[in-house]
Enzyme design. Structure first.
Site, short mmCIF file in Angstrom:
data_model
loop_
_atom_site.label_atom_id
_atom_site.label_comp_id
_atom_site.label_asym_id
_atom_site.label_seq_id
_atom_site.Cartn_x
_atom_site.Cartn_y
_atom_site.Cartn_z
N ASP A 1 -7.33 -17.76 37.90
CA ASP A 1 -6.02 -18.17 37.92
C ASP A 1 -5.64 -16.73 38.93
OD1 ASP A 1 -6.01 -20.12 36.25
OD2 ASP A 1 -4.83 -19.31 34.61
N HIS B 1 -5.86 -17.61 33.66
CA HIS B 1 -7.61 -17.93 33.27
C HIS B 1 -7.35 -16.93 34.44
CE1 HIS B 1 -6.32 -21.51 32.14
NE2 HIS B 1 -7.49 -21.88 31.21
#
Ligand code: XUL
Ligand code: CO
Length: 444
Positions: A102, A99
């Site tokens: 992240d 993501h």
């Protein structure tokens, strides 16, 4: 700097090996139905669980001991990239997924967030030049930050909707920059808590408009990754719109999006929806919509998403059966959307977990291939439906009947006879095939 100093590259040593840091069944070079295991299984490491997850749960603080946690902010983000590519290399995995949040911390505003992402994406791109590990997919996290509390592309607030569009626009640009093979949409908060305050039709129409704009933008920038919807029935939202594959498919059909999307089927999401993993894979497969897999498992005693590493051979066998029948996963892969348990806080547990998951799918693939080659299930299914290959059954299948004709036929039948479904026999045979895997028949 090395983040996994004590770890060597994990290699295949075969089922007799007692080395905990070796593959016993996953042999990347071994072929199954004309593809190497590496080509067929297309394993992927999930950045969020492996490099960001800290083991915290709603009742307690993080437990994980990670070398990169000596840093903060952008330094931490950079350390994670270094650690990630070291782990990819040592585990010999061909893919990873992330993501946006992240890989880089969110800034004070969207511009700052973009700048952080640009720095880290450039660093990842650099690493990818010399690494064999490619990007299976990326996605935008539109569920963690408080702004998403009422949803993102289904938010009642148009400003939030615009913010979500900006995040996905950037995500598509990042996907193109890094050569992502797919782009995932998981609607964590795309759902509702109560109908009392919800305009369901408006939310669904807006979600479809959002997907069409994403499709148009990807086309505009020449990003030809496969778009994937990842169904999940609930958690965090009480009711999520992409409940399961069948619900997602009806949505895509209604809004003319079936050519743009396939499904990313997650094992633990299937069980949360009251289905088996193989059920969801089957629904996707028979509709030509099986795109990729988030490979994990739930806990049968718990009603939430535990995202455990997959070790249940029965489940991996039936999953691989569907995947092999699908002719593989195309641009998709087996992504470990899976986390080590809170009590498994050492870095070496990351290796044990991935090795166990990769071996479990390798066994599943071998057993499933044997089941297919030997026609074990196909022959039973063929026989079970054989009444549709002749006589009245063939006429039904060919669309040559109507209710008048079928009634006439039924009136002449007397009592109908049925045949046993033989499911216990089949389960016994599957156990036999699984046990052969243990006793070495597949162990070369
Ligand atoms: C959450 C989940 C996500 C998606 C990507 O249950 O599965 O991690 O895979 O957003
Ligand atoms: Co997932």
């Amino acid at each position: 700097m090395s983040y996994f100093k004590n770890m060597n590259k994990v290699t295949f040593e075969g089922p007799k090996s007692s080395n905990p840091f070796a593959f016993k069944y996953y042999n990347p070079e071994e072929t199954i139905n004309g593809k190497t295991m590496e080509e067929l299984l297309r394993f992927s490491v999930a950045y969020w669980h492996t490099f960001v997850g800290d083991g915290s749960d709603p009742f307690g603080a993080g437990t994980m001991i990670r070398e990169w946690d000596q840093y903060t902010g952008m330094d931490l983000a950079k350390a994670r990239v270094e650690a990630a590519f070291e782990l990819f290399e040592k585990l010999d995995v061909p893919f990873f997924c992330f993501h946006d949040v992240d890989i880089a911390p969110e800034g004070q505003n969207l511009r700052e967030t973009y700048a952080n992402l640009d720095d880290i994406v450039a660093m990842i791109k650099d690493y990818m030049k010399t690494s064999k590990t490619k990007l299976l997919w990326n996605t935008a996290n539109m569920f963690t930050h408080p702004r998403w509390l009422h949803g993102a592309a289904t938010s009642p607030n148009a400003d939030v909707y615009a913010y979500a569009a900006a995040k996905v626009k950037k995500g598509l640009e990042i996907g193109k920059e890094l050569g992502a093979e797919n782009y995932v949409f998981w609607g964590g908060r795309e759902g509702y808590e109560t109908l009392l305050n919800t305009d369901m039709k408006q939310e669904l129409d807006n979600l479809a408009r959002f997907f069409h704009m994403a499709k148009d933008y990807a086309k505009e920038i020449g990003f030809d990754a496969q778009f994937l919807i990842e169904p999940k029935p609930k958690e965090p939202t009480k009711h999520q719109y992409d409940f399961d594959v069948a619900t997602g498919l009806a949505f895509l059909q209604k809004y003319d999006l079936t050519d743009t999307f396939k499904f990313n089927v997650e094992a633990n999401h299937a069980t949360l929806a009251g289905h088996t993993f193989e059920h969801e894979l089957r629904v996707a497969r028979i509709n030509g919509m099986l795109g990729s897999v988030d490979a994990n498992q739930g806990d049968t005693l718990l009603g939430w998403d535990t995202d455990e590493f997959p070790t249940d051979l029965y489940a991996t066998t039936l999953a691989m059966y569907e995947i092999l029948k699908n002719g593989g996963l195309g641009t998709g892969g087996l992504n470990f959307d899976a986390k080590v348990k809170r009590g498994s806080f050492d870095q070496e547990d990351l290796f044990h977990a991935h090795i166990a998951g990769m071996d479990a799918f390798a066994i599943g693939a071998k057993v499933a291939q044997r089941l297919i080659e030997d026609g074990v299930l196909d022959s039973v299914v063929e026989d079970r439906y054989s009444s549709y290959t002749k006589g009245i059954g063939l006429e039904i299948v060919e669309g040559q009947t109507d209710f008048h004709q079928l009634e006439q036929y039924a009136l002449e039948l007397g009592e109908v006879g049925n045949k046993s479904g033989r499911q216990e026999k089949l389960k016994g045979i599957i156990n036999q095939y699984l046990l052969e895997a243990y006793t070495g028949v597949y162990a070369s």
